[in-house]
Design a protein around this motif. Structure first.
Motif, short mmCIF file in Angstrom:
data_model
loop_
_atom_site.label_atom_id
_atom_site.label_comp_id
_atom_site.label_asym_id
_atom_site.label_seq_id
_atom_site.Cartn_x
_atom_site.Cartn_y
_atom_site.Cartn_z
N MET A 149 0.89 -1.18 0.09
CA MET A 149 -0.04 -0.05 0.13
C MET A 149 0.76 1.22 -0.03
SD MET A 149 -2.82 1.59 2.76
CE MET A 149 -3.45 -0.09 3.44
N ASN A 150 1.38 1.64 -1.24
CA ASN A 150 2.33 2.85 -1.32
C ASN A 150 1.46 4.07 -1.33
OD1 ASN A 150 4.64 1.23 -0.99
ND2 ASN A 150 4.62 0.90 -2.98
N SER A 151 0.29 3.95 -1.83
CA SER A 151 -0.66 4.89 -1.87
C SER A 151 -2.01 4.85 -2.13
CB SER A 151 -0.61 5.52 -3.21
OG SER A 151 -0.72 4.83 -4.51
N ILE A 152 -2.91 5.69 -1.50
CA ILE A 152 -4.21 5.56 -1.13
C ILE A 152 -4.91 6.02 -2.50
CG2 ILE A 152 -6.38 6.07 -0.12
CD1 ILE A 152 -4.42 6.26 2.49
N LYS A 153 -5.85 5.14 -3.38
CA LYS A 153 -6.49 5.45 -4.38
C LYS A 153 -7.53 6.17 -4.19
CE LYS A 153 -4.12 1.61 -7.02
NZ LYS A 153 -3.42 1.17 -5.75
N GLU A 154 -8.43 6.21 -3.23
CA GLU A 154 -9.61 6.44 -3.07
C GLU A 154 -9.66 6.74 -1.40
OE1 GLU A 154 -14.30 5.48 -4.00
OE2 GLU A 154 -12.83 4.10 -4.71
N GLY A 193 0.31 18.64 14.08
CA GLY A 193 0.81 18.46 12.58
C GLY A 193 -0.41 17.54 12.08
N LYS A 194 -1.48 17.08 12.96
CA LYS A 194 -2.15 15.96 12.40
C LYS A 194 -2.99 15.92 10.97
CE LYS A 194 -5.88 15.61 15.01
NZ LYS A 194 -6.77 16.03 14.40
N SER A 195 -3.44 16.96 10.88
CA SER A 195 -4.13 17.22 9.47
C SER A 195 -3.13 17.27 8.28
CB SER A 195 -4.88 18.80 9.56
OG SER A 195 -6.12 18.84 10.36
N SER A 196 -2.11 17.93 8.51
CA SER A 196 -0.99 17.62 7.37
C SER A 196 -0.36 16.09 7.31
CB SER A 196 0.20 18.55 7.89
OG SER A 196 -0.08 19.76 7.88
N LEU A 197 -0.38 15.66 8.26
CA LEU A 197 -0.02 13.99 8.24
C LEU A 197 -1.11 13.25 7.62
CD1 LEU A 197 2.16 11.65 9.16
CD2 LEU A 197 0.18 11.39 10.86
N ILE A 198 -2.28 13.63 7.93
CA ILE A 198 -3.41 12.81 7.38
C ILE A 198 -3.64 13.12 5.69
CG2 ILE A 198 -6.11 12.57 7.07
CD1 ILE A 198 -6.28 12.96 10.26
N MET A 233 -1.02 14.04 3.80
CA MET A 233 -0.10 13.49 3.18
C MET A 233 0.03 11.80 3.17
SD MET A 233 2.89 11.49 4.45
CE MET A 233 3.49 11.80 6.00
N LEU A 234 -0.79 11.21 4.00
CA LEU A 234 -1.04 9.68 3.93
C LEU A 234 -2.05 9.46 2.87
CD1 LEU A 234 -1.32 8.61 7.75
CD2 LEU A 234 0.67 8.41 6.09
N SER A 235 -3.06 10.35 2.69
CA SER A 235 -4.01 10.09 1.76
C SER A 235 -3.80 10.58 0.51
CB SER A 235 -5.40 10.79 2.37
OG SER A 235 -5.17 12.13 2.29
N GLY A 236 -2.97 11.31 0.16
CA GLY A 236 -2.19 11.93 -1.04
C GLY A 236 -3.35 12.73 -1.38
N ARG A 237 -3.92 13.35 -0.41
CA ARG A 237 -5.12 14.71 -0.80
C ARG A 237 -4.58 15.90 -0.08
NH1 ARG A 237 -5.73 9.98 -2.50
NH2 ARG A 237 -7.82 9.32 -3.40
N LYS A 251 7.96 11.74 4.56
CA LYS A 251 8.85 11.03 5.24
C LYS A 251 7.83 10.17 6.25
CE LYS A 251 12.67 10.66 8.76
NZ LYS A 251 13.27 9.94 7.68
N GLY A 252 8.01 8.74 6.20
CA GLY A 252 7.00 7.98 6.96
C GLY A 252 6.03 7.49 6.28
N LYS A 253 5.72 7.99 5.28
CA LYS A 253 4.30 7.50 4.52
C LYS A 253 4.30 6.10 4.11
CE LYS A 253 1.39 8.55 0.36
NZ LYS A 253 1.22 9.83 -0.62
N GLU A 254 5.27 5.74 3.64
CA GLU A 254 5.23 4.19 3.16
C GLU A 254 5.31 3.35 4.09
OE1 GLU A 254 8.26 1.47 0.07
OE2 GLU A 254 7.78 3.62 -0.23
N ALA A 255 6.03 3.76 5.30
CA ALA A 255 6.20 2.69 6.70
C ALA A 255 4.97 2.76 7.18
CB ALA A 255 7.29 3.30 7.58
N ILE A 256 4.29 3.92 7.44
CA ILE A 256 2.64 3.95 8.09
C ILE A 256 1.62 3.14 7.35
CG2 ILE A 256 1.02 5.40 9.03
CD1 ILE A 256 3.12 7.63 9.48
#
Length: 204
Positions: free
Chosen positions: A1-6, A36-41, A43-47, A183-188
């Motif tokens: 899961m390198n990225s979230i598609k939807e 930095g929660k919103s920024s992290l979310i 980043m993880l979602s790619g949105r 940073k950390g996206k792929e690991a999380i």
């Protein structure tokens, strides 16, 4: 899961009983206001604007559910410990968060966000201890790692770990992140994928 598609917003509310049916694995993100929660979310979602980013701490005041790839829920929880809201409001948030965390049977992991630039903060330690007392599954994400050197981040993580091990038998899974550098996206996301696989095996 390198990225979230939807990524789809589902519901915001203050009552855990009105959350979506607990039929998919769920991951909650929580931390001190302005961690930095919103920024992290995002980043993880790619949105860029899945979670609302505000210069004003304490902006998130609801339990926000997002459905990711139609297979798991990401939950954006209100930040804790913002001094400029009244004690009554803080107490209300506390009850809402506590009820949600201790009642959601499909809650697979609580990601507690910690500012990597700071020494252990009392309010973070107390919240993590609350999760421990209630035997709730957690992981720690150290945020804003791009704001300082890698060595300084490692030093602060080591101090936090030493502090936790005064009362904990072991240090929970942890990640170092930077929303601006992804940073950390792929690991999380990889960690979430592993937990999702385990959830699906158990459910079958």
């Amino acid at each position: 899961m390198n990225s979230i598609k939807e990524a789809e917003f589902i519901i915001s509310n203050t009552d855990h009983s009105k959350c979506p049916a607990p039929d998919l694995p769920e991951y909650a993100f929580i931390g001190r206001s302005n961690v930095g929660k919103s920024s992290l979310i995002n980043m993880l979602s790619g949105r860029k604007s899945l979670a609302k980013i505000s210069g004003k701490p304490g902006k998130t005041q609801l339990i926000n559910h997002f459905l990711m790839d139609k297979s798991w829920y990401l939950v954006d929880l209100p930040g804790y410990g913002y001094a400029k809201v009244s004690k009554k409001v803080n107490a209300g948030w506390g009850n809402m968060i506590n009820n949600y965390l201790t009642s959601r049977e499909n809650l697979v992991c609580i990601f507690v966000l910690i500012d990597s630039r700071l020494p252990p903060q009392k309010i973070d330690v107390e919240f993590i201890d609350f999760l421990g007392r209630n035997q709730l599954p957690l992981s720690i994400i150290f945020t804003k790692a791009d704001k300082q050197s890698r060595n300084k981040t490692q030093q602060n993580v080591a101090v936090f770990k030493k502090n936790m091990l005064n009362t904990w038998d072991e240090f929970p899974p942890h990640f170092i992140s930077s929303a601006t550098e992804e940073k950390g996206k792929e690991a999380i996301l990889g960690f979430i994928e592993q937990l999702n696989e385990h959830w699906n095996e158990v459910e079958e």
